[in-house]
Structures are given as structure tokens and as C-alpha cells.
Design a protein around this motif. Structure first.
Motif, PDB file in Angstrom:
ATOM      1  N   SER A 129       0.828  -1.213   0.000  1.00  0.00           N
ATOM      2  CA  SER A 129       0.000   0.000   0.000  1.00  0.00           C
ATOM      3  C   SER A 129       0.861   1.261   0.000  1.00  0.00           C
ATOM      4  O   SER A 129       0.601   2.211  -0.760  1.00  0.00           O
ATOM      5  N   VAL A 130       1.891   1.284   0.842  1.00  0.00           N
ATOM      6  CA  VAL A 130       2.769   2.460   0.911  1.00  0.00           C
ATOM      7  C   VAL A 130       3.524   2.652  -0.407  1.00  0.00           C
ATOM      8  O   VAL A 130       3.723   3.780  -0.871  1.00  0.00           O
ATOM      9  N   LYS A 131       3.943   1.571  -1.044  1.00  0.00           N
ATOM     10  CA  LYS A 131       4.624   1.674  -2.342  1.00  0.00           C
ATOM     11  C   LYS A 131       3.695   2.257  -3.399  1.00  0.00           C
ATOM     12  O   LYS A 131       4.128   3.079  -4.225  1.00  0.00           O
ATOM     13  N   ASN A 132       2.436   1.861  -3.370  1.00  0.00           N
ATOM     14  CA  ASN A 132       1.469   2.422  -4.322  1.00  0.00           C
ATOM     15  C   ASN A 132       1.250   3.912  -4.073  1.00  0.00           C
ATOM     16  O   ASN A 132       1.151   4.709  -5.014  1.00  0.00           O
ATOM     17  N   ILE A 133       1.181   4.292  -2.780  1.00  0.00           N
ATOM     18  CA  ILE A 133       1.030   5.710  -2.438  1.00  0.00           C
ATOM     19  C   ILE A 133       2.238   6.502  -2.914  1.00  0.00           C
ATOM     20  O   ILE A 133       2.111   7.617  -3.430  1.00  0.00           O
ATOM     21  N   GLN A 134       3.433   5.933  -2.761  1.00  0.00           N
ATOM     22  CA  GLN A 134       4.644   6.623  -3.210  1.00  0.00           C
ATOM     23  C   GLN A 134       4.628   6.840  -4.719  1.00  0.00           C
ATOM     24  O   GLN A 134       5.042   7.894  -5.211  1.00  0.00           O
ATOM     25  N   LYS A 135       4.147   5.854  -5.466  1.00  0.00           N
ATOM     26  CA  LYS A 135       4.044   6.013  -6.917  1.00  0.00           C
ATOM     27  C   LYS A 135       3.111   7.161  -7.270  1.00  0.00           C
ATOM     28  O   LYS A 135       3.379   7.950  -8.180  1.00  0.00           O
ATOM     29  N   ILE A 136       1.985   7.275  -6.526  1.00  0.00           N
ATOM     30  CA  ILE A 136       1.021   8.346  -6.783  1.00  0.00           C
ATOM     31  C   ILE A 136       1.631   9.706  -6.478  1.00  0.00           C
ATOM     32  O   ILE A 136       1.511  10.650  -7.273  1.00  0.00           O
ATOM     33  N   VAL A 155       3.758  15.991 -12.301  1.00  0.00           N
ATOM     34  CA  VAL A 155       2.706  16.796 -12.944  1.00  0.00           C
ATOM     35  C   VAL A 155       2.738  18.221 -12.426  1.00  0.00           C
ATOM     36  O   VAL A 155       2.644  19.192 -13.200  1.00  0.00           O
ATOM     37  N   SER A 156       2.869  18.380 -11.100  1.00  0.00           N
ATOM     38  CA  SER A 156       2.914  19.720 -10.503  1.00  0.00           C
ATOM     39  C   SER A 156       4.144  20.495 -10.969  1.00  0.00           C
ATOM     40  O   SER A 156       4.076  21.709 -11.158  1.00  0.00           O
ATOM     41  N   ALA A 157       5.260  19.801 -11.162  1.00  0.00           N
ATOM     42  CA  ALA A 157       6.477  20.475 -11.636  1.00  0.00           C
ATOM     43  C   ALA A 157       6.264  21.040 -13.042  1.00  0.00           C
ATOM     44  O   ALA A 157       6.676  22.176 -13.331  1.00  0.00           O
ATOM     45  N   ALA A 158       5.598  20.263 -13.903  1.00  0.00           N
ATOM     46  CA  ALA A 158       5.322  20.745 -15.257  1.00  0.00           C
ATOM     47  C   ALA A 158       4.344  21.921 -15.218  1.00  0.00           C
ATOM     48  O   ALA A 158       4.539  22.924 -15.930  1.00  0.00           O
ATOM     49  N   LYS A 159       3.309  21.818 -14.394  1.00  0.00           N
ATOM     50  CA  LYS A 159       2.331  22.908 -14.294  1.00  0.00           C
ATOM     51  C   LYS A 159       2.951  24.146 -13.655  1.00  0.00           C
ATOM     52  O   LYS A 159       2.605  25.271 -14.031  1.00  0.00           O
ATOM     53  N   TYR A 160       3.847  23.942 -12.696  1.00  0.00           N
ATOM     54  CA  TYR A 160       4.509  25.078 -12.053  1.00  0.00           C
ATOM     55  C   TYR A 160       5.361  25.846 -13.056  1.00  0.00           C
ATOM     56  O   TYR A 160       5.351  27.084 -13.069  1.00  0.00           O
TER      57      TYR A 160
END
Length: 289
Positions: free
Chosen positions: A31-38, A45-50
Motif C-alpha cells: 500500500s505504501v509503495k502504491n502511495i509513493q508512486k502516486i 505533474v505539478s512540476a510541469a504545471k509550475y
């Protein structure tokens, strides 16, 4: 034989508990690995939008700076009277960006406590959620569907026209937003907002030629749209940089948790294996005795 079986039962129950613990740790680790991927994906995505938001902010700053300079040069002051205060709070509909929205909500709450005759126009759903429970009667208007796409001047013009058409009267006004400073910091800022009457009564307004009531009205409307556009761009850039930082910290925390869970999993598995070996040796020793 009965006594031997009774001695073996507790050992089997310990083995089952050990396997159950391993399974729980494995599920949590996954579960934690999946959260890290997200969080890592959201950071990218935020870096590109920033990057895009910062580039657009440089083009939008003259709109806000120009309007503020006019008010300073003309020495526009707040209108006298008891019409109340108007606050336009700039936020968005999206979260996971640190204290971007809560900082705006905190200042609005303090202003309402100081002056109960305060009307609030909220751009974005997040600040509305903060004020809805205790200060619903002070909310004059809410503009939603903000932050999903980069704001353009037309969006700010629609918001400005909605405020004008609502007929909200005020003696003192301001726009609250988060001004972008660096990638890891922003500053909650307020810009003064003046009514058409206050602009018309400015002491140095006669310096400008050919200013009748229609020109003043047109400029006041355009100035409101310009200030809103500028503040929305500043806030959007602050939001994206703050979300990028928040997702980076979340990814790092997930990585630390993965390391701890992996170590716990390995230790638990080793303990289960050791316990099984001890049980096998104990059973063999019992049968041979």
C-alpha cells in the motif's frame, strides 16, 4: 501421545500468528509503495504545471502592478461611510498543497471577527469549506471550477462582472491571495480594492484629462478584472509550487516508511523461520526420546 500433542499445539498457534503478521506487513508495504508512486506522479505533474504557471505569471504581473500604480498616483482612498468591508479571497478547488488555502481562510476569519459587517467573495471551493460552518452569512458569492485549468483574462473578467452585477456595496475592500516568492515559499498578500465612488473622489484624479463618469466606470471595471487576473495567476503559481513541494515531502516520507516496513518484514520473517526450526528440532527430539 496426548501429552506430546498438547505440547505441539501452542507452537502451531505461534506460527500462524507469525504468518498473519507477515501478511499484514506485506499488505501495508504494498500500500505504501502504491502511495509513493502516486505522490511521485503528482510531483512530476505539478512540476510541469509550475513551470508553465511561472512563465505565465511574468506576463500577468503588469496587469496588477499597473492598476495599483494608478491608485497610488491618483491617491485613491477608502470611501467614507458604513457600507461595510468587501474581501475577495482567491483560492481554488484543489487541495494537497500545504497551507495555501488555510492561510487565506485564517486571515478572512480574523477580519470577520474584527468587522462583522464584512462580505466575502470566494474564488475557489476550498476557502468556502473553511468558512461555511461559522461564517456562512458573510459569504456573498462563491466562484467554483477554479484551478483545474490555467486562468485566462476572460475568467477574471467573468468574475469581475459577476461581482459588479451583484450590486455589492462597500466602503473598504481588498483582495487576498498568495504571492509567489520562491519554489518553496509564498506570502499571503492583500491588495486594496476601491469602489467607483472612491476612485471618482480621488484627490489627484483631475490631473488626468477627459475623465467623465463613463470613463471612470469603465476603468474601475477593467481594473477589477486586471487585479483579479493578476492575483489568480500569483495564487496558481504559489499553489503549484506548494503542491510540488508537498508531494516531494510525501514521497520522501513514503520512502522512509518503506525502508522501516521492509526491515520489520525481514526481521519478522527471520523470526518465523527461526521459530519453525526450533519447533521441528523440538518435535524430533520429543519423538526420539
Amino acid at each position: 501421545m496426548f501429552s506430546r500433542s498438547a505440547a505441539i499445539v501452542p507452537q502451531c498457534s505461534q506460527q500462524v500468528r507469525g504468518m498473519a503478521t507477515l501478511k499484514m506487513i506485506s499488505i501495508r508495504l504494498k500500500s505504501v509503495k502504491n502511495i509513493q508512486k502516486i505522490t511521485q506522479s503528482m510531483k512530476m505533474v505539478s512540476a510541469a504545471k509550475y513551470t508553465k504557471a511561472e512563465r505565465e505569471l511574468k506576463l500577468a504581473r503588469p496587469y496588477g502592478i499597473g492598476s495599483q500604480e494608478f491608485y497610488k498616483k491618483a491617491e485613491v482612498k477608502d470611501e467614507e461611510g458604513e457600507k461595510g468591508q468587501l474581501i475577495i479571497a482567491i483560492s481554488s478547488d484543489r487541495g494537497l498543497c500545504g497551507a495555501v488555502h488555510s492561510s487565506i481562510g485564517r486571515i478572512v476569519k480574523a477580519d470577520i471577527a474584527a468587522n462583522p459587517n464584512t462580505k466575502v467573495v470566494i474564488v475557489g471551493d476550498k476557502v468556502r469549506n473553511i468558512l461555511q460552518r461559522l461564517h456562512a452569512k458573510n459569504i456573498a458569492m462563491v466562484v467554483t471550477e477554479v484551478g483545474r485549468k490555467p486562468a485566462v483574462f476572460g475568467d477574471a473578467a467573468i468574475v469581475a462582472q459577476s461581482i459588479i452585477n451583484s450590486g455589492i456595496e462597500f466602503s473598504k475592500g481588498k483582495i487576498l491571495f498568495n504571492a509567489f516568492r520562491t519554489v518553496v515559499s509564498f506570502r499571503t498578500t492583500e491588495m486594496p480594492l476601491y469602489s467607483q465612488t472612491a476612485v471618482a473622489n480621488a484627490s489627484k484624479l483631475p490631473v488626468y484629462d477627459s475623465l467623465d463618469s463613463d470613463v471612470i466606470q469603465s476603468y474601475t471595471e477593467f481594473s477589477l478584472a486586471s487585479l483579479l487576473f493578476y492575483s489568480m495567476k500569483e495564487n496558481a503559481t504559489s499553489e503549484q509550487s506548494s503542491r510540488m513541494t508537498a508531494m516531494d515531502n510525501a514521497s520522501k516520507n513514503a520512502g522512509e516508511m518503506i525502508d522501516k516496513l521492509t526491515m520489520t518484514f525481514n526481521r519478522t520473517r527471520q523470526a518465523v523461520i527461526t521459530r519453525e526450526l526450533i519447533e521441528i528440532i523440538s518435535v524430533i527430539a520429543t519423538l526420539m526420546s
